[in-house]
Design an enzyme around this catalytic site. Sequence first.
Site, PDB file in Angstrom:
ATOM      1  N   HIS A 149       8.601 -85.048  39.714  1.00 41.12           N
ATOM      2  CA  HIS A 149       7.533 -84.044  39.510  1.00 41.12           C
ATOM      3  C   HIS A 149       7.717 -83.400  38.140  1.00 41.12           C
ATOM      4  O   HIS A 149       8.657 -82.650  37.929  1.00 41.12           O
ATOM      5  CB  HIS A 149       7.606 -82.960  40.594  1.00 41.12           C
ATOM      6  CG  HIS A 149       6.546 -81.893  40.470  1.00 41.12           C
ATOM      7  ND1 HIS A 149       5.764 -81.500  41.531  1.00 41.12           N
ATOM      8  CD2 HIS A 149       6.144 -81.135  39.430  1.00 41.12           C
ATOM      9  CE1 HIS A 149       4.932 -80.555  41.146  1.00 41.12           C
ATOM     10  NE2 HIS A 149       5.144 -80.304  39.858  1.00 41.12           N
ATOM     11  N   HIS A 190       5.448 -82.055  34.243  1.00 43.36           N
ATOM     12  CA  HIS A 190       4.216 -81.854  33.469  1.00 43.36           C
ATOM     13  C   HIS A 190       4.484 -82.242  32.019  1.00 43.36           C
ATOM     14  O   HIS A 190       5.230 -81.549  31.326  1.00 43.36           O
ATOM     15  CB  HIS A 190       3.780 -80.388  33.539  1.00 43.36           C
ATOM     16  CG  HIS A 190       3.554 -79.924  34.945  1.00 43.36           C
ATOM     17  ND1 HIS A 190       2.312 -79.881  35.539  1.00 43.36           N
ATOM     18  CD2 HIS A 190       4.438 -79.523  35.901  1.00 43.36           C
ATOM     19  CE1 HIS A 190       2.443 -79.465  36.795  1.00 43.36           C
ATOM     20  NE2 HIS A 190       3.724 -79.246  37.038  1.00 43.36           N
ATOM     21  N   LYS A 193      -2.549 -85.615  43.832  1.00 42.02           N
ATOM     22  CA  LYS A 193      -1.978 -84.270  43.910  1.00 42.02           C
ATOM     23  C   LYS A 193      -3.014 -83.283  44.413  1.00 42.02           C
ATOM     24  O   LYS A 193      -4.122 -83.195  43.891  1.00 42.02           O
ATOM     25  CB  LYS A 193      -1.500 -83.850  42.512  1.00 42.02           C
ATOM     26  CG  LYS A 193      -0.907 -82.447  42.424  1.00 42.02           C
ATOM     27  CD  LYS A 193       0.481 -82.377  43.045  1.00 42.02           C
ATOM     28  CE  LYS A 193       0.981 -80.943  43.177  1.00 42.02           C
ATOM     29  NZ  LYS A 193       1.457 -80.362  41.933  1.00 42.02           N
ATOM     30  N   HIS A 230       0.917 -79.031  46.359  1.00 41.40           N
ATOM     31  CA  HIS A 230       1.349 -77.699  45.935  1.00 41.40           C
ATOM     32  C   HIS A 230       1.032 -76.787  47.115  1.00 41.40           C
ATOM     33  O   HIS A 230      -0.120 -76.449  47.352  1.00 41.40           O
ATOM     34  CB  HIS A 230       0.598 -77.247  44.674  1.00 41.40           C
ATOM     35  CG  HIS A 230       1.038 -75.909  44.173  1.00 41.40           C
ATOM     36  ND1 HIS A 230       1.653 -75.731  42.954  1.00 41.40           N
ATOM     37  CD2 HIS A 230       0.993 -74.678  44.748  1.00 41.40           C
ATOM     38  CE1 HIS A 230       1.963 -74.438  42.795  1.00 41.40           C
ATOM     39  NE2 HIS A 230       1.558 -73.782  43.868  1.00 41.40           N
ATOM     40  N   HIS A 232       8.075 -78.960  45.003  1.00 41.05           N
ATOM     41  CA  HIS A 232       8.821 -77.774  44.544  1.00 41.05           C
ATOM     42  C   HIS A 232       8.919 -76.676  45.618  1.00 41.05           C
ATOM     43  O   HIS A 232       8.442 -75.558  45.436  1.00 41.05           O
ATOM     44  CB  HIS A 232       8.254 -77.200  43.244  1.00 41.05           C
ATOM     45  CG  HIS A 232       6.748 -77.142  43.138  1.00 41.05           C
ATOM     46  ND1 HIS A 232       5.949 -76.591  44.105  1.00 41.05           N
ATOM     47  CD2 HIS A 232       5.922 -77.563  42.169  1.00 41.05           C
ATOM     48  CE1 HIS A 232       4.693 -76.696  43.709  1.00 41.05           C
ATOM     49  NE2 HIS A 232       4.649 -77.281  42.548  1.00 41.05           N
ATOM     50  N   ASP A 257       9.806 -80.189  37.921  1.00 38.33           N
ATOM     51  CA  ASP A 257       8.651 -79.346  37.628  1.00 38.33           C
ATOM     52  C   ASP A 257       8.735 -78.797  36.203  1.00 38.33           C
ATOM     53  O   ASP A 257       8.248 -77.703  35.925  1.00 38.33           O
ATOM     54  CB  ASP A 257       8.517 -78.203  38.649  1.00 38.33           C
ATOM     55  CG  ASP A 257       7.120 -77.594  38.641  1.00 38.33           C
ATOM     56  OD1 ASP A 257       6.194 -78.215  38.087  1.00 38.33           O
ATOM     57  OD2 ASP A 257       6.967 -76.483  39.184  1.00 38.33           O
TER      58      ASP A 257
HETATM   59  C1  NCD Z   1       2.989 -75.712  36.444  1.00 37.87           C
HETATM   60  C2  NCD Z   1       2.269 -75.869  35.100  1.00 37.87           C
HETATM   61  O1  NCD Z   1       2.522 -75.055  34.187  1.00 37.87           O
HETATM   62  O2  NCD Z   1       1.491 -76.815  34.939  1.00 37.87           O
HETATM   63  N1  NCD Z   1       3.539 -74.396  36.500  1.00 37.87           N
HETATM   64  C3  NCD Z   1       4.551 -73.990  37.289  1.00 37.87           C
HETATM   65  O3  NCD Z   1       4.838 -72.796  37.305  1.00 37.87           O
HETATM   66  N2  NCD Z   1       5.228 -74.835  38.015  1.00 37.87           N
HETATM   67  C4  NCD Z   1       2.071 -75.997  37.551  1.00 37.87           C
HETATM   68  C5  NCD Z   1       2.738 -76.124  38.902  1.00 37.87           C
HETATM   69  O4  NCD Z   1       3.460 -77.090  39.167  1.00 37.87           O
HETATM   70  O5  NCD Z   1       2.571 -75.237  39.727  1.00 37.87           O
HETATM   71 ZN    ZN Z   2       4.399 -78.690  38.828  1.00 39.19          ZN
END
Ligand code: NCD
Ligand code: ZN
Length: 344
Positions: free
Chosen positions: A13, A15, A98, A135, A173, A246
């Site tokens: 997981h 970004h 997702k 989520h 998460h 995450d």
């Molecule tokens: C994530 C993001 O910034 O894209 N932020 C976070 O706090 N984890 C999005 C997410 O996974 O909730």
């Molecule tokens: Zn995330």
Amino acid sequence: MQEITLIKPDDWHLHFRDGDMLNETVPATARCFQRAIVMPNLVPPVTNAVTLETYRTRILAARPAGSDFEPLMTIFLTDKTTAEDIHAAKAAGAVAAKLYPAGATTNSDAAVSSLKSLYPIFETMSDQGMLLLIHGEVTESHVDIFDREKLFIEQHLQAIYDHFPKLRIVFEHITTKDAADFVLTADERIAATITPQHLLLNRNDLLVGGIRPHNFCLPVLKRNVHQQALQAAVASGSKKFFLGTDSAPHEKAKKESACGCAGCYSAWSAIELYAEVFETLDALDKFEAFASTNGPDFYGLPRNTNTITLVKQNWEIPTEIILPSGEPIVPFYAGQTVSWKLKG
Ligand code: NCD
Ligand code: ZN
């Protein structure tokens, strides 16, 4: 122990973001992870096979020379997602879709407003063997932010789980004892990712002595009893829990702000921080399964065949990382000392 060698891990997981940011995020992850589940919450989100393929091409172009890092692509479910979108995304190589409740987190405004109306899509995913990544937070404004994960289980996740006996679900998460207990009690169709920050920190680390915006992520850090439950879950060696950082970068100015963004940028230190957690829990014998085998086993993907080695060596996480745009990012655990270091 002075060295740990483990099957090369994957990050289930994260970004990567897009554009210039990819030249920072992709190498940071490829330094120790063989594969990563790439979250689709771009603006606009990755919702279909076409946008998935072009995004994958941009990620591959950002790999360091010689890297065989493999992005595992996902699509973002919206109220408009169709069965055809699922079929086409699957054909384009999507391993999962997702689910963000609308407004739950960063860039989730386009997400799902009614979970029930997505049930036909979950049915298609179940038939196609496509995983559902969730989520898990309710978003009603009257619900206390610290209770949102627990209520999501009670109001939505239990029903989805009961309704789709073949659908494989990753509860992403997780942050609470409630979530850890739900996953442990459920059958083998449910697993969960756990981040370094939710293992290392609790809500005191967000609020005591001043607000720490770089520890702010969603779902938000919880009480220490929840942190302890997550630690117990990974130390138990259960196959249902695996590594998902995450890692979610935001420019420094967007974190250190009157309305700061949620997300911790942990890619440069995550594997080392996880090692530290397992060591502190006296559970280093469970580390490789969490980092390298539980994830691919749950996804039905092959385990990696190469290895990485971590050595016992102190190093300091930089206080800032400068993006290709010139903007700084403050990484997770900035300026702090970590006692394990990736070798080579
Ligand atoms: C994530 C993001 O910034 O894209 N932020 C976070 O706090 N984890 C999005 C997410 O996974 O909730
Ligand atoms: Zn995330």
